[in-house]
Design a protein around this motif. Sequence first.
Motif, PDB file in Angstrom:
ATOM      1  N   ALA A  45       0.814  -1.211   0.000  1.00  0.00           N
ATOM      2  CA  ALA A  45       0.000   0.000   0.000  1.00  0.00           C
ATOM      3  C   ALA A  45       0.852   1.267   0.000  1.00  0.00           C
ATOM      4  CB  ALA A  45      -0.944  -0.006   1.204  1.00  0.00           C
ATOM      5  N   VAL A  46       2.019   1.214   0.633  1.00  0.00           N
ATOM      6  CA  VAL A  46       2.859   2.412   0.713  1.00  0.00           C
ATOM      7  C   VAL A  46       3.994   2.397  -0.309  1.00  0.00           C
ATOM      8  CG1 VAL A  46       2.358   2.756   3.156  1.00  0.00           C
ATOM      9  CG2 VAL A  46       4.321   1.369   2.501  1.00  0.00           C
ATOM     10  N   SER A  47       4.120   1.318  -1.081  1.00  0.00           N
ATOM     11  CA  SER A  47       5.241   1.232  -2.021  1.00  0.00           C
ATOM     12  C   SER A  47       4.822   1.431  -3.476  1.00  0.00           C
ATOM     13  CB  SER A  47       5.948  -0.124  -1.878  1.00  0.00           C
ATOM     14  OG  SER A  47       5.066  -1.196  -2.122  1.00  0.00           O
ATOM     15  N   LEU A  48       3.511   1.563  -3.748  1.00  0.00           N
ATOM     16  CA  LEU A  48       3.069   1.719  -5.135  1.00  0.00           C
ATOM     17  C   LEU A  48       3.605   3.006  -5.761  1.00  0.00           C
ATOM     18  CD1 LEU A  48      -0.661   0.551  -4.987  1.00  0.00           C
ATOM     19  CD2 LEU A  48       1.266  -0.636  -6.038  1.00  0.00           C
ATOM     20  N   VAL A  49       3.567   4.101  -5.008  1.00  0.00           N
ATOM     21  CA  VAL A  49       4.023   5.384  -5.560  1.00  0.00           C
ATOM     22  C   VAL A  49       5.520   5.358  -5.871  1.00  0.00           C
ATOM     23  CG1 VAL A  49       4.303   7.842  -5.088  1.00  0.00           C
ATOM     24  CG2 VAL A  49       2.143   6.700  -4.519  1.00  0.00           C
ATOM     25  N   PRO A  50       6.394   4.959  -4.923  1.00  0.00           N
ATOM     26  CA  PRO A  50       7.825   4.911  -5.276  1.00  0.00           C
ATOM     27  C   PRO A  50       8.148   3.911  -6.382  1.00  0.00           C
ATOM     28  CG  PRO A  50       7.448   4.024  -3.064  1.00  0.00           C
ATOM     29  CD  PRO A  50       6.194   4.696  -3.490  1.00  0.00           C
ATOM     30  N   SER A 170       3.521   0.834   8.278  1.00  0.00           N
ATOM     31  CA  SER A 170       4.676   1.430   8.955  1.00  0.00           C
ATOM     32  C   SER A 170       5.953   0.670   8.620  1.00  0.00           C
ATOM     33  CB  SER A 170       4.456   1.431  10.475  1.00  0.00           C
ATOM     34  OG  SER A 170       3.313   2.180  10.810  1.00  0.00           O
ATOM     35  N   LEU A 171       5.860  -0.673   8.594  1.00  0.00           N
ATOM     36  CA  LEU A 171       7.019  -1.477   8.224  1.00  0.00           C
ATOM     37  C   LEU A 171       7.434  -1.179   6.792  1.00  0.00           C
ATOM     38  CD1 LEU A 171       9.040  -3.762   8.727  1.00  0.00           C
ATOM     39  CD2 LEU A 171       7.248  -5.394   8.044  1.00  0.00           C
ATOM     40  N   GLY A 172       6.461  -1.038   5.896  1.00  0.00           N
ATOM     41  CA  GLY A 172       6.783  -0.705   4.517  1.00  0.00           C
ATOM     42  C   GLY A 172       7.492   0.632   4.408  1.00  0.00           C
ATOM     43  N   GLY A 173       6.995   1.635   5.144  1.00  0.00           N
ATOM     44  CA  GLY A 173       7.658   2.941   5.127  1.00  0.00           C
ATOM     45  C   GLY A 173       9.073   2.870   5.668  1.00  0.00           C
ATOM     46  N   GLY A 179      16.136   1.218   2.419  1.00  0.00           N
ATOM     47  CA  GLY A 179      16.785   0.734   1.204  1.00  0.00           C
ATOM     48  C   GLY A 179      15.983   0.887  -0.060  1.00  0.00           C
ATOM     49  N   GLY A 180      14.954   1.707  -0.048  1.00  0.00           N
ATOM     50  CA  GLY A 180      14.168   1.888  -1.255  1.00  0.00           C
ATOM     51  C   GLY A 180      13.088   0.829  -1.399  1.00  0.00           C
ATOM     52  N   TRP A 181      12.315   0.950  -2.466  1.00  0.00           N
ATOM     53  CA  TRP A 181      11.156   0.076  -2.632  1.00  0.00           C
ATOM     54  C   TRP A 181      11.535  -1.391  -2.798  1.00  0.00           C
ATOM     55  CZ3 TRP A 181      10.859  -2.868  -6.992  1.00  0.00           C
ATOM     56  CH2 TRP A 181      11.607  -2.472  -8.093  1.00  0.00           C
TER      57      TRP A 181
END
Length: 486
Positions: A45-50, A170-173, A179-181
Amino acid sequence: MNLRAVRSAPRPRRGGAPEDAFDRRLLAPMMLGAILNPVNSAILAVSLVPIGAAVGAPPAATAWLVSALYLATAIGQPVVGRLIDLHGPRRLFLAGTALTGVAGLVGMLAPNLGVLIAARVLLGFGTCAGYPAAMYLVRSEADRTGRDSPAAVLTALAVTTQTVAVIGPSLGGLLIGLGGWRTTLAVNIPLALAGLYLGARRLPRTAPPRRTRGSLATTLDLAGMALFAAALVPLLLFLMHPSAADWYLPATAVLAAACFARRERRAADPFIDLRVLGGNLPLIATYIRALLAYTVAYAFLYGCTQWMQEGRGLTAPQAGLVQLPLFGTAIVVSAVTGRRRQIRGKLLAGALGQIAACTLVLLLGPHSPIWLLLVVALAFGIPQGLNGLALQSAVYHQAHPARIGSSAGLLRTFSYLGAIVAAAAIGAFLGHGADTAGLHQLAWFMLAAAVLHLLVTVADRSLRQVGAPQQDTPAPPAAAATHRGP
Protein backbone atom coordinates in the motif's frame (compact mmCIF):
# COMPACT_ATOMS: atom_id res chain seq x y z
CA MET A 1 -13.35 -41.29 0.37
CA ASN A 2 -10.25 -43.28 1.31
CA LEU A 3 -8.17 -40.84 3.33
CA ARG A 4 -5.31 -41.59 5.68
CA ALA A 5 -6.35 -42.37 9.22
CA VAL A 6 -5.32 -40.13 12.08
CA ARG A 7 -2.97 -41.69 14.59
CA SER A 8 -4.59 -40.63 17.81
CA ALA A 9 -2.35 -42.70 20.08
CA PRO A 10 -0.30 -40.61 22.53
CA ARG A 11 3.07 -39.46 21.25
CA PRO A 12 6.07 -38.23 23.24
CA ARG A 13 5.81 -34.52 23.87
CA ARG A 14 8.40 -31.96 24.78
CA GLY A 15 8.42 -29.71 27.78
CA GLY A 16 6.10 -31.90 29.83
CA ALA A 17 2.98 -30.74 27.97
CA PRO A 18 -0.09 -32.94 28.43
CA GLU A 19 -0.62 -35.61 25.77
CA ASP A 20 -4.18 -34.44 25.09
CA ALA A 21 -3.32 -30.75 24.75
CA PHE A 22 -2.83 -28.73 21.58
CA ASP A 23 0.82 -28.87 20.51
CA ARG A 24 1.82 -25.25 20.92
CA ARG A 25 5.08 -25.83 19.06
CA LEU A 26 2.90 -25.57 15.95
CA LEU A 27 1.86 -22.00 16.69
CA ALA A 28 5.00 -20.28 15.36
CA PRO A 29 4.92 -21.81 11.85
CA MET A 30 1.12 -21.49 11.74
CA MET A 31 1.21 -17.76 12.48
CA LEU A 32 4.19 -17.03 10.25
CA GLY A 33 2.55 -18.81 7.33
CA ALA A 34 -0.77 -17.07 7.90
CA ILE A 35 0.75 -13.56 7.84
CA LEU A 36 2.81 -13.90 4.65
CA ASN A 37 -0.08 -12.88 2.43
CA PRO A 38 -1.53 -9.98 4.49
CA VAL A 39 1.89 -8.51 5.32
CA ASN A 40 2.70 -8.22 1.62
CA SER A 41 -0.67 -6.59 0.93
CA ALA A 42 -0.16 -4.06 3.72
CA ILE A 43 3.42 -3.21 2.73
CA LEU A 44 2.47 -2.74 -0.93
CA ALA A 45 0.00 0.00 0.00
CA VAL A 46 2.86 2.41 0.71
CA SER A 47 5.24 1.23 -2.02
CA LEU A 48 3.07 1.72 -5.13
CA VAL A 49 4.02 5.38 -5.56
CA PRO A 50 7.82 4.91 -5.28
CA ILE A 51 7.64 1.84 -7.55
CA GLY A 52 5.72 3.83 -10.16
CA ALA A 53 8.23 6.68 -9.98
CA ALA A 54 11.18 4.28 -10.28
CA VAL A 55 9.91 2.31 -13.29
CA GLY A 56 8.07 5.19 -14.96
CA ALA A 57 4.63 3.59 -14.69
CA PRO A 58 1.31 5.41 -14.12
CA PRO A 59 -1.03 4.46 -11.24
CA ALA A 60 -3.25 2.46 -13.62
CA ALA A 61 -0.26 0.23 -14.43
CA THR A 62 1.08 -0.16 -10.88
CA ALA A 63 -2.43 -1.13 -9.76
CA TRP A 64 -1.74 -4.48 -11.42
CA LEU A 65 0.73 -5.19 -8.63
CA VAL A 66 -2.27 -5.34 -6.30
CA SER A 67 -4.52 -7.11 -8.79
CA ALA A 68 -1.90 -9.79 -9.48
CA LEU A 69 -1.79 -10.75 -5.81
CA TYR A 70 -5.58 -10.82 -5.54
CA LEU A 71 -5.95 -12.99 -8.64
CA ALA A 72 -3.27 -15.48 -7.60
CA THR A 73 -4.47 -15.84 -4.03
CA ALA A 74 -8.19 -15.96 -4.84
CA ILE A 75 -7.52 -18.89 -7.17
CA GLY A 76 -4.65 -20.49 -5.30
CA GLN A 77 -6.02 -20.61 -1.75
CA PRO A 78 -8.67 -23.32 -2.31
CA VAL A 79 -6.43 -25.19 -4.77
CA VAL A 80 -3.52 -25.38 -2.33
CA GLY A 81 -5.98 -26.03 0.48
CA ARG A 82 -7.25 -29.10 -1.36
CA LEU A 83 -3.69 -30.34 -1.84
CA ILE A 84 -3.15 -29.92 1.90
CA ASP A 85 -6.31 -31.94 2.58
CA LEU A 86 -4.90 -34.78 0.49
CA HIS A 87 -1.21 -34.67 1.35
CA GLY A 88 -0.95 -32.92 4.71
CA PRO A 89 0.45 -29.46 5.41
CA ARG A 90 4.21 -30.03 5.68
CA ARG A 91 5.22 -30.43 2.03
CA LEU A 92 2.85 -27.76 0.77
CA PHE A 93 3.86 -25.32 3.50
CA LEU A 94 7.57 -25.78 2.75
CA ALA A 95 7.05 -25.54 -1.03
CA GLY A 96 4.90 -22.41 -0.71
CA THR A 97 7.32 -20.77 1.70
CA ALA A 98 10.24 -21.50 -0.64
CA LEU A 99 8.28 -19.99 -3.56
CA THR A 100 7.66 -16.90 -1.41
CA GLY A 101 11.41 -16.50 -0.98
CA VAL A 102 12.00 -16.93 -4.72
CA ALA A 103 9.31 -14.30 -5.42
CA GLY A 104 11.04 -11.92 -3.02
CA LEU A 105 14.35 -12.42 -4.81
CA VAL A 106 12.79 -11.95 -8.27
CA GLY A 107 11.00 -8.80 -7.12
CA MET A 108 14.10 -7.37 -5.50
CA LEU A 109 16.07 -7.77 -8.76
CA ALA A 110 13.21 -6.90 -11.13
CA PRO A 111 14.34 -4.59 -13.96
CA ASN A 112 10.85 -3.48 -15.01
CA LEU A 113 7.17 -3.49 -14.08
CA GLY A 114 6.40 -6.69 -16.02
CA VAL A 115 8.86 -8.72 -13.96
CA LEU A 116 7.51 -7.11 -10.79
CA ILE A 117 3.98 -8.20 -11.68
CA ALA A 118 5.26 -11.73 -12.34
CA ALA A 119 6.94 -11.67 -8.93
CA ARG A 120 3.63 -10.68 -7.33
CA VAL A 121 1.90 -13.61 -9.03
CA LEU A 122 4.58 -15.96 -7.66
CA LEU A 123 4.17 -14.32 -4.27
CA GLY A 124 0.42 -14.83 -4.38
CA PHE A 125 0.75 -18.54 -5.07
CA GLY A 126 3.61 -18.93 -2.59
CA THR A 127 1.63 -17.42 0.28
CA CYS A 128 -1.45 -19.56 -0.43
CA ALA A 129 -0.37 -22.47 1.78
CA GLY A 130 -0.03 -20.68 5.11
CA TYR A 131 -3.65 -20.11 6.13
CA PRO A 132 -5.14 -23.44 4.90
CA ALA A 133 -2.22 -25.25 6.58
CA ALA A 134 -2.94 -23.47 9.85
CA MET A 135 -6.63 -24.38 9.78
CA TYR A 136 -5.75 -27.97 8.85
CA LEU A 137 -3.40 -28.22 11.84
CA VAL A 138 -6.04 -26.88 14.21
CA ARG A 139 -8.44 -29.57 13.01
CA SER A 140 -5.87 -32.39 13.00
CA GLU A 141 -4.81 -31.55 16.56
CA ALA A 142 -8.46 -31.77 17.62
CA ASP A 143 -8.64 -35.21 15.99
CA ARG A 144 -5.39 -36.33 17.62
CA THR A 145 -6.27 -35.23 21.14
CA GLY A 146 -9.95 -36.10 20.97
CA ARG A 147 -10.71 -32.58 22.20
CA ASP A 148 -11.79 -29.49 20.35
CA SER A 149 -8.81 -27.20 19.87
CA PRO A 150 -8.77 -24.24 22.24
CA ALA A 151 -10.57 -21.12 21.04
CA ALA A 152 -7.40 -19.22 21.91
CA VAL A 153 -5.66 -20.81 18.91
CA LEU A 154 -8.21 -19.51 16.41
CA THR A 155 -8.14 -16.17 18.21
CA ALA A 156 -4.34 -16.03 17.93
CA LEU A 157 -4.59 -16.55 14.17
CA ALA A 158 -7.15 -13.75 13.80
CA VAL A 159 -5.23 -11.34 16.04
CA THR A 160 -1.95 -12.07 14.25
CA THR A 161 -3.30 -11.17 10.81
CA GLN A 162 -4.98 -8.04 12.18
CA THR A 163 -1.76 -6.97 13.91
CA VAL A 164 0.05 -7.26 10.60
CA ALA A 165 -2.50 -4.86 9.10
CA VAL A 166 -1.49 -2.34 11.78
CA ILE A 167 2.28 -2.59 11.42
CA GLY A 168 2.39 -3.39 7.69
CA PRO A 169 2.25 0.17 6.30
CA SER A 170 4.68 1.43 8.96
CA LEU A 171 7.02 -1.48 8.22
CA GLY A 172 6.78 -0.70 4.52
CA GLY A 173 7.66 2.94 5.13
CA LEU A 174 10.61 1.93 7.28
CA LEU A 175 11.89 -0.50 4.66
CA ILE A 176 11.58 2.09 1.89
CA GLY A 177 13.47 4.59 4.05
CA LEU A 178 16.25 2.10 4.69
CA GLY A 179 16.79 0.73 1.20
CA GLY A 180 14.17 1.89 -1.26
CA TRP A 181 11.16 0.08 -2.63
CA ARG A 182 13.14 -3.08 -3.46
CA THR A 183 13.44 -3.85 0.24
CA THR A 184 9.65 -4.29 0.42
CA LEU A 185 10.10 -7.35 -1.81
CA ALA A 186 13.39 -8.45 -0.27
CA VAL A 187 11.78 -8.75 3.17
CA ASN A 188 10.17 -11.97 1.94
CA ILE A 189 13.58 -13.66 1.80
CA PRO A 190 14.25 -13.68 5.58
CA LEU A 191 10.57 -14.41 6.24
CA ALA A 192 10.77 -17.41 3.92
CA LEU A 193 13.98 -18.66 5.54
CA ALA A 194 12.33 -18.43 8.97
CA GLY A 195 9.28 -20.26 7.65
CA LEU A 196 11.40 -23.02 6.11
CA TYR A 197 13.29 -23.51 9.38
CA LEU A 198 10.17 -23.58 11.56
CA GLY A 199 8.22 -25.69 9.10
CA ALA A 200 10.99 -28.28 8.73
CA ARG A 201 11.48 -28.60 12.48
CA ARG A 202 7.94 -28.41 13.79
CA LEU A 203 5.35 -29.40 11.21
CA PRO A 204 4.22 -33.05 11.29
CA ARG A 205 5.49 -35.46 8.68
CA THR A 206 2.72 -37.27 6.85
CA ALA A 207 2.82 -40.70 5.30
CA PRO A 208 2.60 -40.77 1.49
CA PRO A 209 -0.83 -41.73 0.15
CA ARG A 210 -1.37 -45.42 -0.46
CA ARG A 211 -1.19 -46.06 -4.21
CA THR A 212 -3.72 -48.84 -4.59
CA ARG A 213 -5.73 -49.47 -7.70
CA GLY A 214 -8.85 -47.38 -7.68
CA SER A 215 -7.70 -45.35 -4.68
CA LEU A 216 -9.02 -41.80 -4.67
CA ALA A 217 -6.52 -40.52 -2.13
CA THR A 218 -3.98 -39.57 -4.76
CA THR A 219 -6.43 -38.32 -7.37
CA LEU A 220 -6.12 -34.65 -8.23
CA ASP A 221 -9.02 -33.06 -10.05
CA LEU A 222 -6.80 -31.02 -12.36
CA ALA A 223 -9.65 -30.41 -14.81
CA GLY A 224 -11.84 -29.08 -12.00
CA MET A 225 -9.06 -26.81 -10.76
CA ALA A 226 -8.48 -25.47 -14.27
CA LEU A 227 -12.19 -24.77 -14.81
CA PHE A 228 -12.38 -23.08 -11.39
CA ALA A 229 -9.57 -20.75 -12.45
CA ALA A 230 -11.16 -20.23 -15.87
CA ALA A 231 -14.38 -19.08 -14.17
CA LEU A 232 -12.74 -16.90 -11.54
CA VAL A 233 -10.14 -15.04 -13.63
CA PRO A 234 -12.55 -13.30 -16.06
CA LEU A 235 -14.95 -12.54 -13.21
CA LEU A 236 -12.20 -10.89 -11.17
CA LEU A 237 -10.87 -9.00 -14.19
CA PHE A 238 -14.36 -7.62 -14.87
CA LEU A 239 -14.95 -6.63 -11.25
CA MET A 240 -11.62 -4.79 -11.13
CA HIS A 241 -12.62 -2.55 -14.08
CA PRO A 242 -16.37 -2.93 -14.83
CA SER A 243 -17.28 -1.79 -18.32
CA ALA A 244 -20.11 -2.58 -20.71
CA ALA A 245 -17.52 -3.06 -23.43
CA ASP A 246 -16.10 -6.01 -21.51
CA TRP A 247 -19.38 -7.96 -21.47
CA TYR A 248 -17.55 -11.03 -22.73
CA LEU A 249 -15.69 -11.40 -19.40
CA PRO A 250 -18.75 -12.19 -17.21
CA ALA A 251 -20.17 -14.27 -20.07
CA THR A 252 -16.97 -16.31 -20.15
CA ALA A 253 -17.08 -16.65 -16.37
CA VAL A 254 -20.67 -17.97 -16.47
CA LEU A 255 -19.83 -20.47 -19.22
CA ALA A 256 -16.73 -21.72 -17.38
CA ALA A 257 -18.71 -21.93 -14.12
CA ALA A 258 -21.35 -24.09 -15.82
CA CYS A 259 -18.64 -26.40 -17.17
CA PHE A 260 -17.05 -26.47 -13.71
CA ALA A 261 -20.33 -27.45 -12.04
CA ARG A 262 -20.93 -30.18 -14.62
CA ARG A 263 -17.42 -31.55 -14.15
CA GLU A 264 -17.52 -31.51 -10.34
CA ARG A 265 -20.83 -33.33 -10.14
CA ARG A 266 -19.44 -36.14 -12.27
CA ALA A 267 -15.92 -36.37 -10.82
CA ALA A 268 -15.25 -39.28 -8.48
CA ASP A 269 -13.04 -37.14 -6.23
CA PRO A 270 -13.88 -33.51 -7.10
CA PHE A 271 -11.76 -30.48 -6.28
CA ILE A 272 -14.81 -28.83 -4.70
CA ASP A 273 -17.49 -31.37 -3.92
CA LEU A 274 -20.57 -29.42 -4.98
CA ARG A 275 -22.84 -32.21 -3.75
CA VAL A 276 -21.45 -31.88 -0.23
CA LEU A 277 -21.16 -28.10 -0.42
CA GLY A 278 -24.67 -27.79 -1.81
CA GLY A 279 -25.96 -29.75 1.17
CA ASN A 280 -24.02 -27.55 3.58
CA LEU A 281 -26.11 -24.40 3.40
CA PRO A 282 -24.64 -22.98 6.65
CA LEU A 283 -21.14 -23.00 5.11
CA ILE A 284 -22.43 -21.35 1.94
CA ALA A 285 -24.09 -18.68 4.10
CA THR A 286 -20.76 -18.11 5.86
CA TYR A 287 -19.04 -17.51 2.53
CA ILE A 288 -21.76 -15.03 1.55
CA ARG A 289 -21.33 -13.25 4.88
CA ALA A 290 -17.58 -13.07 4.28
CA LEU A 291 -18.15 -11.50 0.85
CA LEU A 292 -20.52 -8.89 2.31
CA ALA A 293 -18.51 -8.14 5.46
CA TYR A 294 -15.24 -7.66 3.60
CA THR A 295 -16.91 -5.58 0.91
CA VAL A 296 -17.85 -3.10 3.65
CA ALA A 297 -14.48 -3.34 5.41
CA TYR A 298 -12.34 -2.79 2.31
CA ALA A 299 -14.63 -0.07 0.94
CA PHE A 300 -14.14 1.91 4.13
CA LEU A 301 -10.43 1.18 4.44
CA TYR A 302 -9.51 2.30 0.93
CA GLY A 303 -12.40 4.59 0.01
CA CYS A 304 -12.54 6.61 3.21
CA THR A 305 -8.74 6.89 3.33
CA GLN A 306 -8.79 8.32 -0.19
CA TRP A 307 -11.51 10.79 0.83
CA MET A 308 -9.56 11.88 3.90
CA GLN A 309 -6.72 13.00 1.65
CA GLU A 310 -8.68 14.50 -1.26
CA GLY A 311 -11.98 15.52 0.33
CA ARG A 312 -10.86 16.36 3.86
CA GLY A 313 -7.36 17.62 3.05
CA LEU A 314 -5.28 15.39 5.31
CA THR A 315 -1.80 14.31 4.36
CA ALA A 316 -1.11 10.64 3.69
CA PRO A 317 0.61 10.13 7.09
CA GLN A 318 -2.28 11.88 8.86
CA ALA A 319 -4.84 9.71 7.09
CA GLY A 320 -2.87 6.62 8.06
CA LEU A 321 -2.78 7.67 11.72
CA VAL A 322 -6.54 8.27 11.71
CA GLN A 323 -7.04 4.67 10.58
CA LEU A 324 -4.94 3.21 13.39
CA PRO A 325 -7.86 3.09 15.88
CA LEU A 326 -9.69 0.75 13.48
CA PHE A 327 -6.98 -1.91 13.64
CA GLY A 328 -6.22 -1.36 17.30
CA THR A 329 -9.88 -1.75 18.24
CA ALA A 330 -10.21 -4.84 16.05
CA ILE A 331 -7.28 -6.50 17.81
CA VAL A 332 -8.67 -5.72 21.27
CA VAL A 333 -12.17 -6.91 20.35
CA SER A 334 -10.82 -10.18 18.90
CA ALA A 335 -8.66 -10.81 21.96
CA VAL A 336 -11.47 -10.08 24.43
CA THR A 337 -14.20 -12.07 22.67
CA GLY A 338 -12.01 -14.84 21.26
CA ARG A 339 -12.60 -17.33 24.08
CA ARG A 340 -16.38 -17.06 23.76
CA ARG A 341 -17.47 -19.94 21.54
CA GLN A 342 -20.87 -18.61 20.50
CA ILE A 343 -20.54 -17.35 16.92
CA ARG A 344 -24.04 -16.09 16.14
CA GLY A 345 -23.86 -13.26 18.67
CA LYS A 346 -20.53 -12.07 17.25
CA LEU A 347 -21.88 -12.06 13.70
CA LEU A 348 -25.06 -10.22 14.70
CA ALA A 349 -23.08 -7.62 16.63
CA GLY A 350 -20.63 -7.35 13.74
CA ALA A 351 -23.38 -6.73 11.19
CA LEU A 352 -25.13 -4.19 13.43
CA GLY A 353 -21.78 -2.52 14.09
CA GLN A 354 -21.14 -2.14 10.38
CA ILE A 355 -24.61 -0.64 9.90
CA ALA A 356 -23.95 1.90 12.66
CA ALA A 357 -20.49 2.72 11.32
CA CYS A 358 -21.75 3.20 7.75
CA THR A 359 -24.42 5.56 9.10
CA LEU A 360 -21.70 7.61 10.78
CA VAL A 361 -19.89 7.98 7.45
CA LEU A 362 -22.97 9.84 6.17
CA LEU A 363 -22.22 12.53 8.78
CA LEU A 364 -18.73 13.24 7.43
CA GLY A 365 -18.02 16.40 5.46
CA PRO A 366 -15.09 18.46 4.22
CA HIS A 367 -14.79 20.23 7.58
CA SER A 368 -15.43 17.30 9.92
CA PRO A 369 -13.26 17.51 13.06
CA ILE A 370 -10.50 14.96 13.58
CA TRP A 371 -12.26 13.54 16.62
CA LEU A 372 -15.24 12.55 14.45
CA LEU A 373 -12.93 10.78 12.00
CA LEU A 374 -11.42 8.88 14.91
CA VAL A 375 -14.89 7.93 16.17
CA VAL A 376 -15.79 6.54 12.74
CA ALA A 377 -12.57 4.51 12.64
CA LEU A 378 -13.27 3.14 16.12
CA ALA A 379 -16.81 2.26 15.07
CA PHE A 380 -15.49 0.21 12.14
CA GLY A 381 -12.88 -1.48 14.33
CA ILE A 382 -15.48 -3.21 16.51
CA PRO A 383 -17.21 -5.17 13.71
CA GLN A 384 -13.84 -5.78 12.07
CA GLY A 385 -12.67 -7.68 15.15
CA LEU A 386 -15.94 -9.55 15.55
CA ASN A 387 -16.50 -10.54 11.93
CA GLY A 388 -13.00 -11.76 11.15
CA LEU A 389 -12.86 -14.05 14.15
CA ALA A 390 -16.45 -15.30 13.85
CA LEU A 391 -16.18 -16.13 10.14
CA GLN A 392 -12.96 -18.07 10.70
CA SER A 393 -14.49 -20.00 13.60
CA ALA A 394 -17.66 -20.68 11.60
CA VAL A 395 -15.69 -22.30 8.77
CA TYR A 396 -13.76 -24.41 11.29
CA HIS A 397 -17.00 -25.79 12.76
CA GLN A 398 -19.10 -25.99 9.56
CA ALA A 399 -16.64 -27.38 7.04
CA HIS A 400 -16.29 -31.09 6.38
CA PRO A 401 -13.21 -32.08 8.42
CA ALA A 402 -11.62 -33.88 5.47
CA ARG A 403 -11.85 -30.66 3.42
CA ILE A 404 -10.87 -28.08 6.01
CA GLY A 405 -7.91 -26.86 3.94
CA SER A 406 -9.89 -26.15 0.78
CA SER A 407 -12.80 -24.74 2.82
CA ALA A 408 -10.46 -22.32 4.60
CA GLY A 409 -9.00 -21.38 1.22
CA LEU A 410 -12.48 -20.64 -0.12
CA LEU A 411 -13.09 -18.32 2.85
CA ARG A 412 -10.05 -16.30 1.74
CA THR A 413 -11.31 -16.40 -1.86
CA PHE A 414 -14.65 -14.86 -0.87
CA SER A 415 -12.84 -12.30 1.29
CA TYR A 416 -10.79 -11.22 -1.73
CA LEU A 417 -13.94 -11.13 -3.83
CA GLY A 418 -15.28 -8.66 -1.29
CA ALA A 419 -12.12 -6.59 -1.65
CA ILE A 420 -12.49 -6.54 -5.43
CA VAL A 421 -16.20 -5.61 -5.24
CA ALA A 422 -15.20 -2.80 -2.87
CA ALA A 423 -12.54 -1.62 -5.34
CA ALA A 424 -15.14 -1.59 -8.12
CA ALA A 425 -17.53 0.43 -5.94
CA ILE A 426 -14.79 2.91 -5.06
CA GLY A 427 -14.00 3.33 -8.75
CA ALA A 428 -17.68 3.92 -9.51
CA PHE A 429 -18.39 6.43 -6.74
CA LEU A 430 -14.99 8.10 -6.30
CA GLY A 431 -13.59 7.70 -9.80
CA HIS A 432 -14.27 11.34 -10.65
CA GLY A 433 -12.60 12.43 -7.42
CA ALA A 434 -12.88 11.55 -3.76
CA ASP A 435 -15.28 14.31 -2.78
CA THR A 436 -17.87 14.19 -0.01
CA ALA A 437 -20.79 13.51 -2.36
CA GLY A 438 -19.00 10.43 -3.72
CA LEU A 439 -18.15 9.30 -0.18
CA HIS A 440 -21.81 9.47 0.82
CA GLN A 441 -22.82 7.44 -2.24
CA LEU A 442 -20.19 4.87 -1.29
CA ALA A 443 -21.57 4.88 2.27
CA TRP A 444 -25.07 4.02 1.02
CA PHE A 445 -23.58 1.13 -0.96
CA MET A 446 -21.72 -0.07 2.15
CA LEU A 447 -24.88 0.29 4.21
CA ALA A 448 -26.80 -1.92 1.78
CA ALA A 449 -24.11 -4.61 2.00
CA ALA A 450 -24.13 -4.42 5.81
CA VAL A 451 -27.92 -4.79 5.92
CA LEU A 452 -27.69 -7.85 3.65
CA HIS A 453 -25.05 -9.25 6.00
CA LEU A 454 -27.45 -8.80 8.92
CA LEU A 455 -30.36 -10.42 7.06
CA VAL A 456 -28.29 -13.46 6.06
CA THR A 457 -27.17 -13.85 9.68
CA VAL A 458 -30.66 -13.47 11.17
CA ALA A 459 -32.11 -15.98 8.72
CA ASP A 460 -29.43 -18.60 9.47
CA ARG A 461 -30.85 -20.60 12.39
CA SER A 462 -27.99 -23.10 12.24
CA LEU A 463 -25.71 -20.52 13.84
CA ARG A 464 -27.35 -21.17 17.21
CA GLN A 465 -25.54 -24.51 17.40
CA VAL A 466 -22.22 -23.50 15.79
CA GLY A 467 -19.49 -23.38 18.39
CA ALA A 468 -21.81 -24.47 21.18
CA PRO A 469 -20.14 -26.47 23.97
CA GLN A 470 -19.98 -30.27 23.62
CA GLN A 471 -20.76 -30.13 19.94
CA ASP A 472 -19.09 -33.06 18.23
CA THR A 473 -19.10 -33.34 14.46
CA PRO A 474 -18.46 -36.86 13.15
CA ALA A 475 -15.22 -36.59 11.24
CA PRO A 476 -13.88 -38.95 8.60
CA PRO A 477 -10.24 -39.85 8.97
CA ALA A 478 -7.84 -37.06 8.08
CA ALA A 479 -4.16 -37.09 7.20
CA ALA A 480 -1.88 -38.96 9.56
CA ALA A 481 0.82 -37.14 11.47
CA THR A 482 3.29 -39.95 11.90
CA HIS A 483 6.32 -38.04 13.06
CA ARG A 484 7.10 -34.55 14.21
CA GLY A 485 10.32 -32.84 13.33
CA PRO A 486 13.09 -32.74 15.93
